[in-house]
Design an enzyme around this catalytic site. Structure first.
Site, short mmCIF file in Angstrom:
data_model
loop_
_atom_site.label_atom_id
_atom_site.label_comp_id
_atom_site.label_asym_id
_atom_site.label_seq_id
_atom_site.Cartn_x
_atom_site.Cartn_y
_atom_site.Cartn_z
N MET A 21 0.84 -1.21 0.00
CA MET A 21 0.00 0.00 0.00
C MET A 21 0.88 1.25 0.00
SD MET A 21 -3.44 -0.91 2.05
CE MET A 21 -2.83 -0.62 3.69
N GLY A 22 2.17 1.09 -0.30
CA GLY A 22 3.04 2.25 -0.41
C GLY A 22 3.50 2.79 0.93
N TYR A 23 4.06 4.00 0.90
CA TYR A 23 4.73 4.59 2.07
C TYR A 23 5.78 3.58 2.56
CZ TYR A 23 5.28 8.53 5.10
OH TYR A 23 5.78 9.65 5.70
N HIS A 39 8.93 1.23 3.57
CA HIS A 39 9.95 1.24 4.63
C HIS A 39 10.83 0.00 4.42
CE1 HIS A 39 7.53 -1.85 6.49
NE2 HIS A 39 6.48 -1.04 6.54
N GLY A 58 10.95 -2.81 5.70
CA GLY A 58 10.20 -4.08 5.66
C GLY A 58 9.76 -4.39 4.24
N HIS A 59 9.17 -3.39 3.57
CA HIS A 59 8.75 -3.59 2.17
C HIS A 59 9.97 -3.90 1.29
CE1 HIS A 59 5.46 -0.66 3.51
NE2 HIS A 59 4.77 -1.70 3.09
N GLY A 102 4.85 -10.36 3.59
CA GLY A 102 5.54 -10.33 4.88
C GLY A 102 4.81 -11.14 5.94
N GLN A 140 -2.88 -12.46 6.92
CA GLN A 140 -3.00 -12.14 5.49
C GLN A 140 -2.25 -13.17 4.64
OE1 GLN A 140 -2.64 -8.06 3.72
NE2 GLN A 140 -0.54 -8.69 3.41
N MET A 170 8.36 -2.88 11.90
CA MET A 170 8.19 -1.73 11.01
C MET A 170 6.79 -1.76 10.39
SD MET A 170 11.75 -1.09 9.12
CE MET A 170 13.20 -0.69 10.09
P1 AMP Z 1 1.38 -2.94 3.50
O1 AMP Z 1 1.95 -1.88 2.63
O2 AMP Z 1 1.37 -2.61 4.95
O3 AMP Z 1 0.06 -3.47 2.98
O4 AMP Z 1 2.38 -4.17 3.41
C1 AMP Z 1 2.78 -4.69 2.17
C2 AMP Z 1 3.57 -5.96 2.39
O5 AMP Z 1 4.72 -5.64 3.18
C3 AMP Z 1 2.80 -7.04 3.15
O6 AMP Z 1 3.11 -8.31 2.60
C4 AMP Z 1 3.33 -6.89 4.56
O7 AMP Z 1 3.25 -8.07 5.32
C5 AMP Z 1 4.77 -6.52 4.29
N1 AMP Z 1 5.35 -5.84 5.45
C6 AMP Z 1 4.89 -4.74 6.08
N2 AMP Z 1 5.66 -4.45 7.15
C7 AMP Z 1 6.63 -5.41 7.19
C8 AMP Z 1 7.73 -5.67 8.08
N3 AMP Z 1 7.99 -4.90 9.13
N4 AMP Z 1 8.52 -6.73 7.81
C9 AMP Z 1 8.25 -7.55 6.75
N5 AMP Z 1 7.24 -7.35 5.88
C10 AMP Z 1 6.43 -6.30 6.10
#
Ligand code: AMP
Length: 274
Positions: A21-23, A25, A27-28, A138, A144, A175
């Site tokens: 979903m962007g923004y 970090h 982790g992404h 992640g 999910q 993160m």
């Molecule tokens: P989101 O943008 O929050 O929807 O996350 C997009 C993807 O990044 C999803 O598969 C999340 O599980 C993964 N993700 C978000 N935060 C982390 C993190 N701290 N460590 C590993 N994967 C992450």
């Protein structure tokens, strides 16, 4: 996007999707690095998916910065960014959704009733649009990941689903794009999530086999923070998310805690085996 992926596939390339979903970090970006190991063409989708937000959740406030995301994707070695408008994804007359019978009846699904229907629907659409050979998710969003694995099996998607470990801040906080909402005080208090998972692991390593005792201890330490409002602290089966009564095999410990309007999640597998 479909034409681009068709072309990549015809030229023998392996396409790997990283839905976000962007923004972005670190982790992404760890997911992008993982994706690069599994294919030739890494596609990062950036889409704040309205269908996975319930009424009163943070859809409007969700942080967005496309230029920064683009620079980070480029640096991380992604090949394509797919960033559609909501109107392209959910056009006029849209009415088709993917729902699961059981997995959403646990953990986050209880307080976010439309969330996993939104996730399963958008990821199904992304699979049909991007046509990847593999996709990386992640473990931070553990439920999910299970939902997506289930959809892929149930709907016969020919796509490998790869789970990647949780990336944490140096002090242990998982993160998340939502961490930017936290006030400095809530940021400090938020450490109780990862700390209670650390503590639970120590207790299991020391021989504790009663999930209720571990859960109660975690609840006590989290509720000792002045602004923490617990959504759930659960020890459950890591495949079905059903509650467990004893710790005689690996168990998922998962938490969701709110600080003000910010809802944080974290999890860890507790393994009693030496
Ligand atoms: P989101 O943008 O929050 O929807 O996350 C997009 C993807 O990044 C999803 O598969 C999340 O599980 C993964 N993700 C978000 N935060 C982390 C993190 N701290 N460590 C590993 N994967 C992450």
């Amino acid at each position: 996007m479909q034409a681009h992926s068709d072309q990549a596939r015809i030229s023998g390339k392996t396409v790997v999707l990283v839905p976000t979903m962007g923004y972005l970090h670190p982790g992404h970006l760890s997911l992008v690095a993982e994706a690069k190991k599994h294919g030739d063409e890494v596609v990062v989708s950036i889409f704040v998916n309205p269908a996975q937000f319930g009424p009163g959740e943070d859809l409007e406030a969700y942080p967005r910065d496309f230029d920064r995301d683009r620079a980070l994707c480029r640096e991380a070695g992604a090949d394509v960014i797919f960033a559609p408008d909501p109107d392209t994804i959910y056009g006029p007359g849209y009415q088709t959704y993917v729902t699961l019978e059981k997995l959403p009846q646990h953990l986050c699904g209880l307080s976010r009733p439309v969330h996993f229907r939104g996730v399963a629907t958008v990821v199904t659409k992304l699979f049909n649009i991007v046509k990847p050979h593999a996709a990386v998710f992640g473990q931070k969003d553990y439920q999910q990941l299970l939902v997506i694995q289930r959809v892929v099996r149930d709907l016969n998607f020919d796509i490998d689903i790869i789970g990647a470990p949780i990336v944490r801040e140096p002090d242990g906080l998982a993160m998340s794009s939502r961490n930017t909402y936290l006030t400095p005080d809530h940021r400090r208090q938020a450490l109780c999530l990862s700390r209670s998972l650390d503590r639970a692991r120590e207790r299991v390593q020391a021989g504790e086999t009663d999930p209720d005792r571990i859960r109660r201890e975690a609840l006590e330490s989290i509720e000792a923070r002045p602004d923490a409002v617990v959504d759930y602290v659960t020890l459950c089966d890591p495949h079905t998310l059903e509650p467990v009564s004893t710790l005689n095999r690996p168990v998922l410990m998962a938490l969701a805690v709110k600080f003000g309007k910010t809802r944080l999640i974290d999890n860890r597998i507790l393994d009693p085996r030496p």
